[in-house]
Scaffold this active site. Structure first.
Site, PDB file in Angstrom:
ATOM      1  N   HIS A  23      -9.453   4.035  -1.031  1.00 36.08           N
ATOM      2  CA  HIS A  23      -7.966   3.410  -0.718  1.00 36.08           C
ATOM      3  C   HIS A  23      -7.752   2.421  -1.828  1.00 36.08           C
ATOM      4  O   HIS A  23      -7.492   1.269  -1.672  1.00 36.08           O
ATOM      5  CB  HIS A  23      -7.910   2.751   0.503  1.00 36.08           C
ATOM      6  CG  HIS A  23      -6.386   2.374   0.945  1.00 36.08           C
ATOM      7  ND1 HIS A  23      -5.279   2.694   0.203  1.00 36.08           N
ATOM      8  CD2 HIS A  23      -5.991   1.203   1.664  1.00 36.08           C
ATOM      9  CE1 HIS A  23      -4.229   2.076   0.823  1.00 36.08           C
ATOM     10  NE2 HIS A  23      -4.704   1.260   1.660  1.00 36.08           N
ATOM     11  N   CYS A  48     -13.064   0.920   8.760  1.00 40.51           N
ATOM     12  CA  CYS A  48     -12.300   0.454   7.668  1.00 40.51           C
ATOM     13  C   CYS A  48     -12.122   1.318   6.466  1.00 40.51           C
ATOM     14  O   CYS A  48     -13.297   1.689   6.101  1.00 40.51           O
ATOM     15  CB  CYS A  48     -12.707  -1.115   7.228  1.00 40.51           C
ATOM     16  SG  CYS A  48     -12.917  -2.026   8.546  1.00 40.51           S
ATOM     17  N   SER A  49     -10.936   1.397   5.817  1.00 40.71           N
ATOM     18  CA  SER A  49     -11.237   2.159   4.295  1.00 40.71           C
ATOM     19  C   SER A  49     -11.778   0.945   3.537  1.00 40.71           C
ATOM     20  O   SER A  49     -11.793  -0.136   3.825  1.00 40.71           O
ATOM     21  CB  SER A  49      -9.493   2.276   4.051  1.00 40.71           C
ATOM     22  OG  SER A  49      -8.982   0.708   3.891  1.00 40.71           O
ATOM     23  N   LYS A  98      -9.949   6.199   4.743  1.00 37.79           N
ATOM     24  CA  LYS A  98     -11.152   5.954   4.997  1.00 37.79           C
ATOM     25  C   LYS A  98     -12.468   6.429   4.310  1.00 37.79           C
ATOM     26  O   LYS A  98     -13.323   5.966   4.041  1.00 37.79           O
ATOM     27  CB  LYS A  98     -11.606   6.577   6.575  1.00 37.79           C
ATOM     28  CG  LYS A  98     -12.931   6.305   7.188  1.00 37.79           C
ATOM     29  CD  LYS A  98     -13.367   4.714   7.146  1.00 37.79           C
ATOM     30  CE  LYS A  98     -14.436   4.492   7.346  1.00 37.79           C
ATOM     31  NZ  LYS A  98     -15.299   4.309   5.981  1.00 37.79           N
ATOM     32  N   CYS A 121       0.879  -1.153  -0.042  1.00 38.76           N
ATOM     33  CA  CYS A 121      -0.100  -0.057  -0.132  1.00 38.76           C
ATOM     34  C   CYS A 121       0.873   1.219   0.062  1.00 38.76           C
ATOM     35  O   CYS A 121       0.280   2.436   0.005  1.00 38.76           O
ATOM     36  CB  CYS A 121      -0.971   0.069   1.326  1.00 38.76           C
ATOM     37  SG  CYS A 121      -2.236  -1.428   1.111  1.00 38.76           S
TER      38      CYS A 121
HETATM   39  N1  COA Z   1     -16.742   2.307   4.785  1.00 44.71           N
HETATM   40  C1  COA Z   1     -17.819   2.622   4.281  1.00 44.71           C
HETATM   41  N2  COA Z   1     -18.767   2.107   3.743  1.00 44.71           N
HETATM   42  C2  COA Z   1     -18.116   0.988   3.323  1.00 44.71           C
HETATM   43  C3  COA Z   1     -17.225   0.484   3.401  1.00 44.71           C
HETATM   44  C4  COA Z   1     -16.281   1.115   3.959  1.00 44.71           C
HETATM   45  N3  COA Z   1     -14.968   0.659   4.467  1.00 44.71           N
HETATM   46  N4  COA Z   1     -17.050  -0.706   2.650  1.00 44.71           N
HETATM   47  C5  COA Z   1     -18.199  -1.007   2.180  1.00 44.71           C
HETATM   48  N5  COA Z   1     -19.254   0.079   2.569  1.00 44.71           N
HETATM   49  C6  COA Z   1     -20.429   0.234   2.016  1.00 44.71           C
HETATM   50  C7  COA Z   1     -20.704  -0.113   0.676  1.00 44.71           C
HETATM   51  O1  COA Z   1     -20.727   1.026  -0.112  1.00 44.71           O
HETATM   52  C8  COA Z   1     -22.080  -0.810   0.741  1.00 44.71           C
HETATM   53  O2  COA Z   1     -23.139   0.523   0.824  1.00 44.71           O
HETATM   54  P1  COA Z   1     -24.576   0.330   0.020  1.00 44.71           P
HETATM   55  O3  COA Z   1     -25.183  -1.029   0.663  1.00 44.71           O
HETATM   56  O4  COA Z   1     -25.137   1.403   0.316  1.00 44.71           O
HETATM   57  O5  COA Z   1     -24.116   0.203  -1.466  1.00 44.71           O
HETATM   58  C9  COA Z   1     -22.227  -1.355   2.043  1.00 44.71           C
HETATM   59  O6  COA Z   1     -21.190  -0.785   2.902  1.00 44.71           O
HETATM   60  C10 COA Z   1     -21.796  -3.102   1.938  1.00 44.71           C
HETATM   61  O7  COA Z   1     -20.734  -3.063   1.208  1.00 44.71           O
HETATM   62  P2  COA Z   1     -19.771  -4.283   0.532  1.00 44.71           P
HETATM   63  O8  COA Z   1     -18.904  -4.074  -0.484  1.00 44.71           O
HETATM   64  O9  COA Z   1     -20.908  -5.543   0.739  1.00 44.71           O
HETATM   65  O10 COA Z   1     -18.985  -4.695   1.807  1.00 44.71           O
HETATM   66  P3  COA Z   1     -18.145  -5.731   2.119  1.00 44.71           P
HETATM   67  O11 COA Z   1     -18.512  -6.247   3.279  1.00 44.71           O
HETATM   68  O12 COA Z   1     -17.608  -6.509   1.081  1.00 44.71           O
HETATM   69  O13 COA Z   1     -16.806  -5.111   2.638  1.00 44.71           O
HETATM   70  C11 COA Z   1     -14.931  -4.433   4.169  1.00 44.71           C
HETATM   71  C12 COA Z   1     -16.475  -4.207   3.677  1.00 44.71           C
HETATM   72  C13 COA Z   1     -14.808  -3.450   5.336  1.00 44.71           C
HETATM   73  C14 COA Z   1     -14.675  -5.697   4.548  1.00 44.71           C
HETATM   74  C15 COA Z   1     -14.221  -4.027   3.039  1.00 44.71           C
HETATM   75  O14 COA Z   1     -14.328  -2.672   2.859  1.00 44.71           O
HETATM   76  C16 COA Z   1     -12.583  -4.045   3.150  1.00 44.71           C
HETATM   77  O15 COA Z   1     -12.176  -5.485   3.197  1.00 44.71           O
HETATM   78  N6  COA Z   1     -12.064  -3.163   3.617  1.00 44.71           N
HETATM   79  C17 COA Z   1     -10.397  -2.917   3.966  1.00 44.71           C
HETATM   80  C18 COA Z   1      -9.493  -2.854   2.756  1.00 44.71           C
HETATM   81  C19 COA Z   1      -8.009  -2.973   3.252  1.00 44.71           C
HETATM   82  O16 COA Z   1      -7.945  -3.970   4.031  1.00 44.71           O
HETATM   83  N7  COA Z   1      -7.427  -2.397   2.560  1.00 44.71           N
HETATM   84  C20 COA Z   1      -5.888  -2.561   2.884  1.00 44.71           C
HETATM   85  C21 COA Z   1      -5.534  -1.758   4.135  1.00 44.71           C
HETATM   86  S1  COA Z   1      -3.989  -2.326   4.638  1.00 44.71           S
END
Ligand code: COA
Length: 382
Positions: free
Chosen positions: A330, A204-205, A326, A83
């Site tokens: 990202h 989470c981002s 966030k 990243c």
């Molecule tokens: N912040 C705010 N809203 C979020 C979000 C976040 N991080 N992630 C998803 N959403 C929203 C989506 O827009 C969706 O909204 P909607 O229903 O109005 O369309 C809803 O939440 C569900 O989204 P979905 O894509 O089904 O979520 P998910 O469960 O597949 O993923 C996380 C959520 C947190 C697991 C995923 O965003 C993630 O893995 N984040 C971390 C990424 C990471 O690790 N990056 C590297 C860092 S070192």
């Protein structure tokens, strides 16, 4: 070494960008920077990217991106540090220009994460396969361990973590390129779905697509491209163990502290002179650890800063005015360059409703994995 300046920037919207391919995103950001500088010439290109090979099956990004930018023939290579790939691409471009080897270099970053790949598994390849991934660890899980360690050492609470998300969404709501342009309340964060205790969805981002680009050249040539260059006063990188279990203290990011200290020394300033900062808030706990390691808050006190407004727009040291990872999003390989774009705009007075008035020094901190690599840049308006 020659003094080096950023003279132009370009960036796509961040989000789920189904209509654009990896190369489309790169070209949009890079062309934005070239157009702003009024040039169609480059000496070299660095493409920050974590894992297009796994996300979209595309390797060999250097020549691909040069060709699609209409610059086939120009030296062009991908830079990878998970990243932190974007930040390291900028540092590589800086070194090439500072050394005198090149005069005009494009440092860009791009990632396309929403193409159906197993994002969590791909991201986890940046952590330690033998001691972490093999046993089922993911990045939300590893940052949850860091959060637990910080809670145990400093009394940090889930509400403290929530305030970081609330503050960054407040900033992101003012950023038209952010993935999420909506404000949140602490109640919304604390009642969102649990991802890895104590981290919830809104700590989470997100998973993002996007690209960002900046042009760097010697300061004494900057007037060819802009009336408002931003000088890169400090650049430094540091590493730490990939595995959390090998760390001296899970709640303290040694690589962030070391890269920050080296960058401050090179720039000849301390944290108290920084007017605006972008730090790597991939999870809300990360922002707290980073501002402590960079000296913006004493150890154990970073947890209060979002709640008190010290790190908010208008506060003592505004952090992540872009919305941060966030809220802005990202796309991992693009993040370090997007931080530089935000600070280029802040230091040239182009940030609109997010402007930190009178800002002279800006700091960008970008890290890979759970802080196994960290790169810090210090910029100055001239
Ligand atoms: N912040 C705010 N809203 C979020 C979000 C976040 N991080 N992630 C998803 N959403 C929203 C989506 O827009 C969706 O909204 P909607 O229903 O109005 O369309 C809803 O939440 C569900 O989204 P979905 O894509 O089904 O979520 P998910 O469960 O597949 O993923 C996380 C959520 C947190 C697991 C995923 O965003 C993630 O893995 N984040 C971390 C990424 C990471 O690790 N990056 C590297 C860092 S070192």
């Amino acid at each position: 070494m020659r003094e080096v300046a950023i003279v132009a920037a370009g960036m796509t919207h961040f989000g789920e960008l189904w209509g654009a391919s990896l190369r489309d995103l790169f070209v949009e950001a890079a062309q934005g920077a070239l157009t702003a500088a009024g040039t169609d010439h480059l000496d070299a290109i660095y493409v920050g990217n974590m894992s297009a090979g796994q996300f979209v099956g595309q390797e060999h990004l250097g020549p691909l991106m040069a060709d699609h930018l209409g610059m086939a023939g120009v030296p062009s290579v991908r830079v990878e540090s998970a990243c932190a790939s974007g930040g390291v691409a900028l540092r590589t471009a800086f070194l090439e220009v500072a050394s005198g080897a090149s005069d005009l270099v494009l440092a860009a970053g791009v990632e396309k994460m929403n193409d159906g790949a197993d994002v969590t598994a791909i991201l986890a390849t940046a952590s330690d396969q033998e001691t972490e991934v093999y046993h089922g660890a993911t990045f939300p899980g590893l940052y949850a361990l860091i959060a637990r360690a910080h809670m145990a050492a400093h009394g940090t609470t889930e509400e403290d973590l929530a305030w970081v998300s609330v503050k960054n969404h407040r900033h992101g709501a003012l950023n038209e390129r952010a993935q999420f342009q909506r404000e949140l309340t602490t109640d919304q964060v604390l009642s969102s779905a649990l991802v890895s205790e104590p981290l919830r969805l809104l700590h989470c981002s997100p998973v993002s697509d996007g690209a960002a680009a900046v042009l760097v050249c010697p300061l004494d040539q900057a007037s060819k491209y802009t009336d408002h260059p931003v000088v890169i006063r400090g650049t430094a990188m540091a590493t730490a163990s990939l595995a959390l279990t090998d760390r001296r203290d899970m709640a303290f990011l040694d690589s962030v502290a070391a890269s920050g200290a080296r960058a401050y020394e090179m720039a000849g300033i301390g944290p108290e002179q920084v007017d605006v900062a972008e730090v790597h808030d991939c999870f809300s706990i990360a922002e707290i650890c980073c501002i402590e390691a960079l000296g913006f808050a004493p150890l154990g006190e970073g947890r209060h800063c979002a709640r008190t407004g010290e790190t908010a727009l208008g506060g003592r040291i505004p952090v992540n005015t872009s919305g941060g990872l966030k809220s802005k999003g990202h796309p991992v390989g693009a993040t370090g360059i997007a931080q530089a774009v935000e600070l280029f705009e802040q230091l040239t007075g182009a940030s609109g409703d997010r402007q930190v008035h009178g800002a002279e020094f800006g700091l960008a901190q970008n890290m890979g994995g759970t802080g196994a690599s960290s790169v810090v840049h210090i910029f100055q308006a001239v």
